[in-house]
Design a protein around this motif. Structure first.
Motif, PDB file in Angstrom:
ATOM      1  N   GLY A 141       0.781  -1.225   0.000  1.00 51.13           N
ATOM      2  CA  GLY A 141       0.000   0.000   0.000  1.00 51.13           C
ATOM      3  C   GLY A 141       0.809   1.269   0.000  1.00 51.13           C
ATOM      4  N   GLY A 142       2.115   1.181  -0.131  1.00 50.35           N
ATOM      5  CA  GLY A 142       2.956   2.369  -0.148  1.00 50.35           C
ATOM      6  C   GLY A 142       2.853   3.117  -1.461  1.00 50.35           C
ATOM      7  N   GLU A 143       3.473   4.286  -1.493  1.00 51.49           N
ATOM      8  CA  GLU A 143       3.449   5.097  -2.696  1.00 51.49           C
ATOM      9  C   GLU A 143       4.472   4.589  -3.709  1.00 51.49           C
ATOM     10  OE1 GLU A 143       4.046   9.153  -1.725  1.00 51.49           O
ATOM     11  OE2 GLU A 143       2.259   9.312  -0.464  1.00 51.49           O
ATOM     12  N   GLU A 144       4.121   4.747  -5.002  1.00 49.78           N
ATOM     13  CA  GLU A 144       5.053   4.344  -6.034  1.00 49.78           C
ATOM     14  C   GLU A 144       6.260   5.288  -6.055  1.00 49.78           C
ATOM     15  OE1 GLU A 144       2.804   4.531  -9.617  1.00 49.78           O
ATOM     16  OE2 GLU A 144       2.834   6.705  -9.747  1.00 49.78           O
ATOM     17  N   GLU A 145       7.415   4.740  -6.443  1.00 50.50           N
ATOM     18  CA  GLU A 145       8.643   5.516  -6.475  1.00 50.50           C
ATOM     19  C   GLU A 145       9.196   5.570  -7.899  1.00 50.50           C
ATOM     20  OE1 GLU A 145      11.459   4.050  -3.689  1.00 50.50           O
ATOM     21  OE2 GLU A 145      10.104   4.225  -1.960  1.00 50.50           O
ATOM     22  N   ILE A 146       9.554   6.767  -8.345  1.00 51.71           N
ATOM     23  CA  ILE A 146      10.097   6.954  -9.680  1.00 51.71           C
ATOM     24  C   ILE A 146      11.496   6.343  -9.751  1.00 51.71           C
ATOM     25  CG2 ILE A 146      10.838   8.690 -11.383  1.00 51.71           C
ATOM     26  CD1 ILE A 146       8.700  10.548 -10.258  1.00 51.71           C
ATOM     27  N   ILE A 147      11.819   5.733 -10.889  1.00 56.46           N
ATOM     28  CA  ILE A 147      13.139   5.142 -11.119  1.00 56.46           C
ATOM     29  C   ILE A 147      14.014   6.172 -11.845  1.00 56.46           C
ATOM     30  CG2 ILE A 147      14.416   3.255 -12.182  1.00 56.46           C
ATOM     31  CD1 ILE A 147      12.555   2.501  -9.835  1.00 56.46           C
ATOM     32  N   TYR A 148      15.217   6.378 -11.303  1.00 59.11           N
ATOM     33  CA  TYR A 148      16.177   7.302 -11.900  1.00 59.11           C
ATOM     34  C   TYR A 148      17.365   6.514 -12.444  1.00 59.11           C
ATOM     35  CZ  TYR A 148      13.515  10.853  -9.377  1.00 59.11           C
ATOM     36  OH  TYR A 148      12.508  11.659  -8.909  1.00 59.11           O
ATOM     37  N   ASP A 149      17.974   7.046 -13.522  1.00 57.17           N
ATOM     38  CA  ASP A 149      19.136   6.381 -14.078  1.00 57.17           C
ATOM     39  C   ASP A 149      20.401   6.819 -13.349  1.00 57.17           C
ATOM     40  OD1 ASP A 149      19.868   8.887 -15.073  1.00 57.17           O
ATOM     41  OD2 ASP A 149      19.143   8.469 -17.102  1.00 57.17           O
ATOM     42  N   ASP A 150      21.558   6.348 -13.818  1.00 52.91           N
ATOM     43  CA  ASP A 150      22.801   6.632 -13.111  1.00 52.91           C
ATOM     44  C   ASP A 150      23.287   8.060 -13.289  1.00 52.91           C
ATOM     45  OD1 ASP A 150      23.308   6.242 -15.782  1.00 52.91           O
ATOM     46  OD2 ASP A 150      25.102   5.040 -15.492  1.00 52.91           O
ATOM     47  N   ALA A 151      22.594   8.833 -14.137  1.00 55.42           N
ATOM     48  CA  ALA A 151      22.886  10.263 -14.252  1.00 55.42           C
ATOM     49  C   ALA A 151      21.925  11.097 -13.415  1.00 55.42           C
ATOM     50  CB  ALA A 151      22.838  10.697 -15.713  1.00 55.42           C
ATOM     51  N   GLY A 152      20.984  10.449 -12.741  1.00 52.72           N
ATOM     52  CA  GLY A 152      20.037  11.157 -11.888  1.00 52.72           C
ATOM     53  C   GLY A 152      18.770  11.588 -12.575  1.00 52.72           C
ATOM     54  N   ASN A 153      18.531  11.120 -13.807  1.00 51.67           N
ATOM     55  CA  ASN A 153      17.343  11.521 -14.557  1.00 51.67           C
ATOM     56  C   ASN A 153      16.248  10.463 -14.452  1.00 51.67           C
ATOM     57  OD1 ASN A 153      18.681  13.875 -15.645  1.00 51.67           O
ATOM     58  ND2 ASN A 153      19.780  12.471 -17.027  1.00 51.67           N
ATOM     59  N   ALA A 154      14.992  10.933 -14.398  1.00 55.46           N
ATOM     60  CA  ALA A 154      13.871  10.003 -14.356  1.00 55.46           C
ATOM     61  C   ALA A 154      13.813   9.205 -15.652  1.00 55.46           C
ATOM     62  CB  ALA A 154      12.570  10.768 -14.147  1.00 55.46           C
ATOM     63  N   VAL A 155      13.481   7.921 -15.541  1.00 52.50           N
ATOM     64  CA  VAL A 155      13.470   7.011 -16.687  1.00 52.50           C
ATOM     65  C   VAL A 155      12.077   6.959 -17.284  1.00 52.50           C
ATOM     66  CG1 VAL A 155      13.851   4.645 -17.471  1.00 52.50           C
ATOM     67  CG2 VAL A 155      15.329   5.635 -15.705  1.00 52.50           C
ATOM     68  N   ALA A 156      11.994   7.116 -18.602  1.00 54.19           N
ATOM     69  CA  ALA A 156      10.717   7.010 -19.295  1.00 54.19           C
ATOM     70  C   ALA A 156      10.304   5.553 -19.414  1.00 54.19           C
ATOM     71  CB  ALA A 156      10.821   7.639 -20.686  1.00 54.19           C
ATOM     72  N   ALA A 157       8.998   5.300 -19.336  1.00 53.76           N
ATOM     73  CA  ALA A 157       8.470   3.935 -19.337  1.00 53.76           C
ATOM     74  C   ALA A 157       8.281   3.430 -20.759  1.00 53.76           C
ATOM     75  CB  ALA A 157       7.160   3.882 -18.570  1.00 53.76           C
ATOM     76  N   GLY A 158       9.395   3.192 -21.475  1.00 56.30           N
ATOM     77  CA  GLY A 158       9.318   2.617 -22.805  1.00 56.30           C
ATOM     78  C   GLY A 158       9.365   1.116 -22.775  1.00 56.30           C
ATOM     79  N   SER A 159       9.069   0.486 -23.903  1.00 54.77           N
ATOM     80  CA  SER A 159       9.057  -0.978 -23.959  1.00 54.77           C
ATOM     81  C   SER A 159      10.429  -1.571 -23.708  1.00 54.77           C
ATOM     82  CB  SER A 159       8.541  -1.431 -25.330  1.00 54.77           C
ATOM     83  OG  SER A 159       9.372  -0.924 -26.368  1.00 54.77           O
ATOM     84  N   ASN A 160      11.490  -0.781 -23.910  1.00 55.77           N
ATOM     85  CA  ASN A 160      12.847  -1.297 -23.717  1.00 55.77           C
ATOM     86  C   ASN A 160      13.236  -1.449 -22.255  1.00 55.77           C
ATOM     87  OD1 ASN A 160      12.817   1.507 -23.398  1.00 55.77           O
ATOM     88  ND2 ASN A 160      14.993   1.679 -23.886  1.00 55.77           N
ATOM     89  N   VAL A 161      12.430  -0.916 -21.323  1.00 50.40           N
ATOM     90  CA  VAL A 161      12.769  -1.011 -19.898  1.00 50.40           C
ATOM     91  C   VAL A 161      11.683  -1.732 -19.108  1.00 50.40           C
ATOM     92  CG1 VAL A 161      14.221   1.052 -19.939  1.00 50.40           C
ATOM     93  CG2 VAL A 161      11.780   1.276 -19.415  1.00 50.40           C
ATOM     94  N   LEU A 162      10.764  -2.382 -19.783  1.00 47.11           N
ATOM     95  CA  LEU A 162       9.659  -3.061 -19.103  1.00 47.11           C
ATOM     96  C   LEU A 162       9.833  -4.574 -19.183  1.00 47.11           C
ATOM     97  CD1 LEU A 162       6.636  -0.908 -20.326  1.00 47.11           C
ATOM     98  CD2 LEU A 162       7.710  -0.878 -18.074  1.00 47.11           C
ATOM     99  N   GLY A 163       9.663  -5.234 -18.057  1.00 47.18           N
ATOM    100  CA  GLY A 163       9.630  -6.690 -18.024  1.00 47.18           C
ATOM    101  C   GLY A 163      10.863  -7.364 -17.492  1.00 47.18           C
ATOM    102  N   GLY A 164      12.046  -6.730 -17.632  1.00 47.97           N
ATOM    103  CA  GLY A 164      13.248  -7.433 -17.236  1.00 47.97           C
ATOM    104  C   GLY A 164      14.311  -6.538 -16.631  1.00 47.97           C
ATOM    105  N   THR A 165      15.290  -7.164 -16.014  1.00 47.28           N
ATOM    106  CA  THR A 165      16.485  -6.482 -15.508  1.00 47.28           C
ATOM    107  C   THR A 165      17.690  -7.364 -15.787  1.00 47.28           C
ATOM    108  OG1 THR A 165      16.187  -7.443 -13.298  1.00 47.28           O
ATOM    109  CG2 THR A 165      15.297  -5.237 -13.660  1.00 47.28           C
ATOM    110  N   GLN A 166      18.862  -6.745 -15.880  1.00 44.94           N
ATOM    111  CA  GLN A 166      20.126  -7.458 -16.022  1.00 44.94           C
ATOM    112  C   GLN A 166      21.034  -7.029 -14.886  1.00 44.94           C
ATOM    113  OE1 GLN A 166      20.273  -8.284 -20.844  1.00 44.94           O
ATOM    114  NE2 GLN A 166      21.535  -6.652 -19.998  1.00 44.94           N
ATOM    115  N   ASN A 167      21.208  -7.931 -13.926  1.00 51.09           N
ATOM    116  CA  ASN A 167      22.009  -7.647 -12.739  1.00 51.09           C
ATOM    117  C   ASN A 167      23.423  -8.178 -12.957  1.00 51.09           C
ATOM    118  OD1 ASN A 167      19.600  -6.751 -11.277  1.00 51.09           O
ATOM    119  ND2 ASN A 167      19.049  -8.917 -11.241  1.00 51.09           N
ATOM    120  N   THR A 168      24.394  -7.315 -12.804  1.00 54.35           N
ATOM    121  CA  THR A 168      25.791  -7.722 -12.966  1.00 54.35           C
ATOM    122  C   THR A 168      26.579  -7.360 -11.717  1.00 54.35           C
ATOM    123  OG1 THR A 168      26.366  -5.625 -14.034  1.00 54.35           O
ATOM    124  CG2 THR A 168      25.725  -7.447 -15.470  1.00 54.35           C
TER     125      THR A 168
END
Length: 784
Positions: free
Chosen positions: A334-361
């Protein structure tokens, strides 16, 4: 090794023992020697050891035709169990008496592993990379039970002490090649010799396979060489071990996915680990007098490990009107949603290229070195006294990040090039352990002998936060998010042990012991110990509140005995953990933290039998009853537990389970067994068959034992055969899972509907680690 143990171990897993071993089985009662400490110059008669110690030699390993040391320990020795969490044969969780040695961060590591006196548990997380041990170069293995303080940190349930071959223990040249199922092809070359004073040994071992599951190909390359000198009053050995491997193991899958797409399917991929290791080890002994021996050693070990893990994502398009078009982290409880920022500090747009998966290294660079000195004086109080000291120092550099990605149709990941700013994590760790230890053996009477030992450890761990500082545009400052990983920790303890052995007669010995050992929290545990700020493993950490070191006390009594053709053993043991450390899941399925959960207990009964029938049959059996339970009550998060009210699953209270005293510890079966039969059909043809199995297990995440479903028990049948065409050429066949049984060795709770589509996966919470199907391999071994 001594023929008594060689025959016994071959029997235990139905392996193919050599004609010589069977012909000399009349020496079943001969003396076996083990190391009282991990270092040279401490050999003792195993019959004088006050616990159920197990020993194996190079011939046992060669005859078993097992792929690696994990399979050998599971198939041949008692009380050993393997969880295939990754489904890669070189990355198992190996368990002995309910204590684990695993390559995976996040598991409580309770076994210490030594190679020629060097503790090879990795310094950053006490993990064990089994693929770095060259099996062909092993001369002997001692499996030391209980909390023997002489074996130092992590020896809560036991220790595995490996000694390698020299030009004095192996002479000749040998080549082996094999291939078969799963696209597996491999082999080794070994050579050794000596001139009476100087010896040399070299081994190269490699393997490549496609794997039996999708997207699980692996390559293993191992090198080992050793130079030795023996004089009238001393020895000197210098060895180099190196490995450069690529391991892919795609882990557990939902039961529903296994039913729909087959047990070889994967949930998400890739999941890749690349260790690159080299170790230099110099050690020696010197007889300074007829009764006093000085032993010493020094080593340097470097290991660089990179990981790449394709996974699902908890990120989605923001739902709030003010955040339209941006990427947000899903709401939890029930908490509030949090915006995702990139490594430059900018908010990330919700495009198809960033939905569904992550690559953890991640990248981990570890450097360790140390030295040890011990002296052994015979004749003290009629027995022998060992006194020694050791110093081990290690530095670790860890960095990890998460790249936003999308999923392919077969659930692989495609990176977007956008790195989550919150995921950038770096830590530098320095840990050192200084120890003083002793052991006094005293013959009280002609038949009764006492042993008293102790070890004082001082462990210092220094952590420094090296995470990049990212300024998030438009984000509010939050002091709680500015949690540093830096900190200094110190742990001290004196652990003692005592035991008695009594030779009732020439064929029967009884023994009993009380031992105590401890382990300090590892750097990875200290950097992920805040329940208010859980971390992702192995990809991120938070601040480091203190943890207590784990202290284990083991009690053991038993009998062993036999005749020239029969050897048996029986023991009962109990190990009590104080301030046990477990990884506790957080509300998110991606996060968790380490915590002291109080007392736990592992107790049980071990039985073993080795029996030669006539001159051509060998039969054996090992059975262990093992009860592992929590002894203190606590609440544990289990966000994906299948037994809960679905209408309340978003409430924090619905995500926790009450663990009570007496609840079983997950992934530790109550019953372990192996039975083997070998038949020397002719002087050239040998046949063997064995059955290996265990009882059911509790799913990881069901610490409360409220799920009626369990990971089912199993028994698999293996077989092998060999034919000696000449004295120098032998062909062999190994068959695993002869009956092609479906079974699972691992299980945990997870969430699948974010990755898998369809109603059947909406409540798919139980993930399983399927066991390998029928596999057959054949090869040839040539003495050159």
């Amino acid at each position: 090794m001594h023929n008594r143990i060689r025959v016994g171990l071959c029997l235990a897993a139905g392996t193919l023992c050599s004609t010589t071993a069977i012909a000399q089985s009349s020496e079943l009662g001969s003396i076996e020697v083990i190391g009282a400490t991990p270092f040279s110059g401490s050999d003792i008669d195993a019959d004088r050891y006050p616990a159920n110690v197990q020993h194996a030699g190079s011939q046992d390993i060669a005859d078993s035709e097992t792929l690696n040391i994990n399979q050998f320990l599971r198939d041949e020795l008692g009380s050993v169990h393997v969880n295939d969490a990754t489904n890669n044969p070189f990355q198992p969780d190996l368990s002995y008496r309910g204590y684990t040695a695993s390559p995976l961060l996040g598991l409580p590591q309770g076994l210490s592993i030594y190679q020629d006196g060097v503790r090879i548990n990795e310094p950053f997380g006490d993990t064990v990379n089994w693929d770095l041990i060259p099996q062909v170069a092993i001369d002997s293995i001692d499996l030391i039970p209980g909390s023997n303080p002489l074996f130092g940190q992590n020896t809560l349930g036991g220790a595995v002490s490996v000694k390698t071959k020299t030009g004095f223990t192996y002479q000749g040249r040998e080549l082996e090649l094999f291939g078969g199922s799963f696209g597996r092809f491999g082999g080794y070359f070994q050579a050794g010799g000596n001139d009476g004073t100087n010896g040399w040994y070299f081994a190269a071992q490699g393997l490549s396979e496609d794997g039996w599951r999708d997207f699980s190909d692996s390559d293993v390359t191992q090198l080992f060489t050793q130079f030795s000198t023996i004089t009238d009053n001393g020895t000197l050995d210098f060895s180099i071990t190196a490995a450069d491997n690529t391991l892919r193991g795609n882990g557990a899958i939902p039961q529903e996915l296994a039913d729909a797409e087959g047990r070889d399917s994967v949930f998400t991929y890739p999941d890749e680990t690349k260790p690159d290791m080299v170790m230099f080890n110099l050690r020696g002994t010197q007889d300074l007098t007829d009764d006093f021996t000085l032993a010493w050693g020094t080593y340097y070990r470097r290991n660089e490990i990179s990981t790449f893990n394709g996974d699902g994502s908890e990120f989605g398009a923001c739902e709030g009107a003010g955040n339209a078009g941006l990427l947000c982290e899903e709401e939890e409880g029930g908490g509030e949603e949090e915006i995702i920022y990139d490594d430059a500090g900018n908010a990330v747009a919700a495009g198809s290229n960033v939905l569904g998966g992550t690559q953890n290294t991640s990248q981990t660079k570890e450097n360790g070195f140390g030295l040890n000195v011990q002296g052994r004086q015979d004749g003290v109080l009629g027995g022998s006294l060992i006194v020694g000291t050791s110093l081990d120092y290690a530095s670790s550099q860890f960095f990890s990040q998460t790249e936003l990605a999308s999923l392919t149709d077969d659930r692989g990941t495609i990176g977007s090039g956008i790195i989550s700013g919150d995921s950038l994590t770096g830590v530098s760790a320095h840990n050192s352990t200084a120890s003083l230890f002793f052991q006094q053996r005293v013959p009280i009477t002609d038949k009764l002998e006492g042993t008293f030992a102790g070890r004082y450890n001082r462990t210092a761990i220094s952590l420094h936060d090296t995470s990049p500082d990212v300024e998030f545009a438009g984000a509010n400052d939050d002091d709680e998010d500015d949690l540093s990983l830096s900190g200094d920790h110190e742990f001290k303890r004196l652990n003692l042990s005592g035991g008695l052995t009594y030779a009732i007669n020439d064929r029967l010995t009884t023994f009993g012991s009380i031992s105590q050992s401890s382990r300090a929290p590892s750097p990875v545990e200290l950097t992920c110990a805040n329940p208010d700020a859980p971390c992702r493993l192995p990809n991120g950490f938070v601040d480091d509140p203190p943890l207590k070191q784990v202290v284990t006390t083991t009690y053991e009594i038993g009998l062993r005995g036999g005749t020239d053709t029969l050897h048996w053993r029986a023991s009962a043991f109990r190990s009590d953990n104080q301030d046990d450390i477990l990884f506790i899941a957080a509300e998110s399925r991606f996060e968790g933290y380490f915590d002291n959960v109080g007392k736990t207990r592992r107790q049980g009964l071990e039985l073993g039998l080795d029996w030669q029938l006539a001159e051509r049959w060998l039969v054996s059996a090992n059975y262990t009853y093992l009860n592992a339970e929590f002894r203190d009550a606590f609440r544990s998060n289990s966000p994906n537990h299948p037994v809960r009210d679905p209408d309340d699953e978003d409430l924090p209270a619905a995500r926790t389970q009450q663990v009570e005293s007496g609840d079983r510890i997950p992934l530790i079966p109550e019953h372990l067994f192996n039975v083997g039969v070998d038949w020397l059909a002719t002087d050239k043809l040998k046949l063997g068959m064995d059955v290996v199995g265990n009882g059911d297990q509790i799913y990881r995440g069901d610490e409360s034992n409220t799920d009626s479903e369990k990971v089912g028990g199993y028994a698999i049948v293996n077989a092998n055969a060999s034919y000696a065409w000449t004295d120098r050429i032998t062909t062999f066949v190994r068959v695993n899972n002869l009956l092609d049984s479906d079974y699972e060795s691992f299980g945990l709770y997870g969430e699948s509907d974010e990755v898998l589509e369809g109603d059947r996966y909406e409540d798919a919470r139980r993930f399983i680690g399927p066991g390998a199907p029928f596999g057959i391999w054949g090869g040839v071994r040539i003495e050159l």
